[in-house]
Motif scaffolding. Structure first.
Motif, short mmCIF file in Angstrom:
data_model
loop_
_atom_site.label_atom_id
_atom_site.label_comp_id
_atom_site.label_asym_id
_atom_site.label_seq_id
_atom_site.Cartn_x
_atom_site.Cartn_y
_atom_site.Cartn_z
N LEU A 52 1.22 2.62 -3.56
CA LEU A 52 -0.18 2.24 -3.62
C LEU A 52 -1.10 3.42 -3.91
O LEU A 52 -2.30 3.22 -4.12
CB LEU A 52 -0.61 1.58 -2.30
CG LEU A 52 0.16 0.32 -1.89
CD1 LEU A 52 -0.37 -0.20 -0.55
CD2 LEU A 52 0.09 -0.76 -2.96
N VAL A 75 -6.74 -1.84 -4.27
CA VAL A 75 -5.48 -1.46 -3.62
C VAL A 75 -5.77 -1.04 -2.19
O VAL A 75 -6.23 0.07 -1.92
CB VAL A 75 -4.77 -0.33 -4.40
CG1 VAL A 75 -3.51 0.10 -3.68
CG2 VAL A 75 -4.46 -0.78 -5.82
N SER A 79 4.10 -3.52 0.41
CA SER A 79 4.36 -2.44 -0.55
C SER A 79 4.50 -1.10 0.16
O SER A 79 3.72 -0.80 1.07
CB SER A 79 3.22 -2.36 -1.58
OG SER A 79 3.10 -3.57 -2.31
#
Length: 532
Positions: A69, A56, A64
């Protein structure tokens, strides 16, 4: 201040959308529990790439929101999804923080687990979480695709040994002194074409046998894996797929030998392969034949026949991985079709224009860039299958005559020649895919023809099309009305219209000739269809 605090809290949390299972049965079948003391066993299974936190990064997922995240928000959201899905088996990929987070939290929710971590510097791996009050772990094996490197090395050594043995002693000694016998092995050493480099991708899988805690304690083999990702290295993914199926076949045989019983098999995972590519076609060997001769040859030699549970029921999902740069299906649930297991429900997936996926994943509705997929299965024992046939007042000759004919004709034996062509690392080299037969015997000329798909070599009870809801007629609550009289019908003669939903015959001479009948809608005489 309180309103500001609440707003800030809402912006840093993820409220995941949890999908539900929906039935894929056209109409409810008659339940054997009404008359039979042993109920059919059911179990649910979900496969989910949960996105390892190690991968990530903001530059991977610029679309995003930043709070989607963060590990704190994502981990709790993933845990919420897993708990609310409540499946008996959760097959997860890209699992990191297994010991520090998932293992303990899932144990507190009634799940035991097994796990394998990837090799090298990778921190993630694959895990199978199972409800300990629903299933008992009885056997497990890890799959390390780096073992393919050893197969390559053993293959090269054996080939060179054979070639060396054929040479004259003086020639052999001269080549050993000059080192020329090693040139063929070391020519690509260290480069991308060196198979010892190319196949070492640190990918893994795990497979395990479970005894379901039901009335007849059936055994189910569940496997999950994560194949290599790079589209440019399709040959590596195909080699991994072949090795995977080979290991599954060996494991299934081992389970059968140890526990002296048959077992059902479910294979799940992120296969990093889209529908229709070579890996998908190889794994879904029960699907329609491919026009590619290479793929067809591979499928003929596959050790275990598999089919995708979504494909044979409602079609593969439009996507299971969703980002702005790539949206397609990569995740699958395969199973080995048999008389004893069938899918009865699937986990729903969103449409491409659904509000919760627009813009790409992860987002505030989905904590991973993948979507979970799932299915519920029913398992029947041979005794239950026999009972369901007997409940329709089917008398002798035995309803198993088609199966008996299948065994007597040895239709599964394949080529009868004695010689074996060389496949992709043949068994003589310690690998997994046998070569195609090259002997003179040829194939058996007597073939049964399936009454559902019209293809030779199997019968309707072993055809994966039997799960297709479009082939299920309208259900009649009176089981005795679902079958026509058990009368002998010679080849080429017309079936009488008895207003029954299906014609069921025990006479072998009509089975190879593809004679079947369905009510007033479709009648077939020999190989000549007639529509009414």
């Amino acid at each position: 201040m309180s309103s500001v605090s609440v707003s800030a809290s809402a912006e840093t949390t993820i409220t995941p959308k949890v999908p539900k299972f929906f039935s894929i049965q056209h109409t409810p079948p008659p339940s054997p529990t009404q008359h039979h003391p042993h109920a059919i066993s059911t179990f649910s299974l979900v496969s989910y790439n949960i996105l390892a936190q190690a991968y990530v990064k903001n530059f991977y997922f610029p679309h995003s929101p930043s709070h989607c995240l963060s590990w704190k928000a994502r981990s709790q959201a993933v845990l919420t999804v897993l708990k609310k899905l409540g499946a008996d088996f959760l097959c997860l990929q890209e699992v990191d923080e297994y010991e520090s987070f998932y293992k303990g939290n899932m144990e507190r929710n009634g799940y035991s687990s097994i796990y394998i971590q990837r090799g090298g510097y990778r921190r993630d791996g694959c895990g199978i979480f199972f409800k300990h009050d629903r299933a008992e772990l009885i056997l497990q094996e890890d799959i390390d695709y780096n073992d393919l490197v050893n197969s390559i090395q053993n293959e090269n050594l054996l080939i060179n040994d054979e070639q060396n043995d054929k040479k004259a002693p003086e020639t052999r000694d001269a080549e050993v002194k000059s080192g020329s016998t090693l040139k063929g092995i070391s020519q690509d050493r260290g480069g991308p074409n060196d198979p010892r480099v190319r196949l070492k991708r640190d990918c893994v899988g795990i497979m395990a046998a479970f005894r379901l805690k039901h009335s007849h304690n059936p055994i189910v083999i569940v496997a999950t894996t994560h194949l290599y990702w790079d589209p440019a290295w399709a040959d590596v993914k195909l080699a991994q797929a072949k090795y995977l199926v080979s290991r599954l076949a060996q494991f299934k045989a081992l389970v059968s030998n140890i526990f002296n019983c048959a077992s059902s098999l479910i294979l799940t995972g992120d296969f990093n392969s889209v529908p229709g590519d070579k890996v998908y076609q190889y794994l879904s060997s029960c699907n329609e034949s491919s026009s590619s001769e290479t793929v067809q040859n591979d499928r003929e030699n596959v050790p275990i026949r598999l089919c995708s549970v979504y494909n044979i029921t409602k079609g593969e999902p439009k996507f299971t991985n969703c980002t702005p740069k790539f949206t397609n299906t990569l995740d699958y649930i395969f199973f080995s079709p048999s008389d004893s297991i069938k899918p009865v429900s699937l986990l729903e997936l969103p449409e491409s224009d659904s509000y919760d996926v627009v813009g790409g994943l992860p987002n505030s509705s989905h904590p991973s860039d993948h979507l979970p997929i799932g299915a519920e299965f029913e398992i029947s024992t041979p005794q239950e299958v026999q009972y369901m046939l007997q409940s329709h007042d089917i008398s002798t000759p035995s309803a198993n005559i088609a199966t008996q004919m299948r065994h007597s004709l040895n239709l599964n034996s394949g080529p009868s020649g004695t010689s074996s062509g060389r496949g992709f690392f043949t068994p003589s080299r310690g690998f997994f895919t046998p070569g195609r037969g090259r002997g003179r015997g040829g194939r058996n000329n007597i073939m049964l023809v399936c009454q559902l798909c019209n293809r030779p070599g199997h019968i309707a009870s072993h055809c994966y099309h039997r799960f297709d809801i479009s082939l299920q007629g309208q259900y009649n609550s009176n089981p005795n009305n679902n079958f026509a009289p058990n009368t002998h019908t010679p080849f080429g003669s017309q079936f009488q219209n008895t207003n029954q939903q299906a014609f069921f015959t025990f006479f072998g001479d009509s089975l190879p000739n593809n004679a079947w009948y369905i009510g007033m809608v479709h009648r077939q005489r020999g190989n000549q269809p007639h529509n009414n």
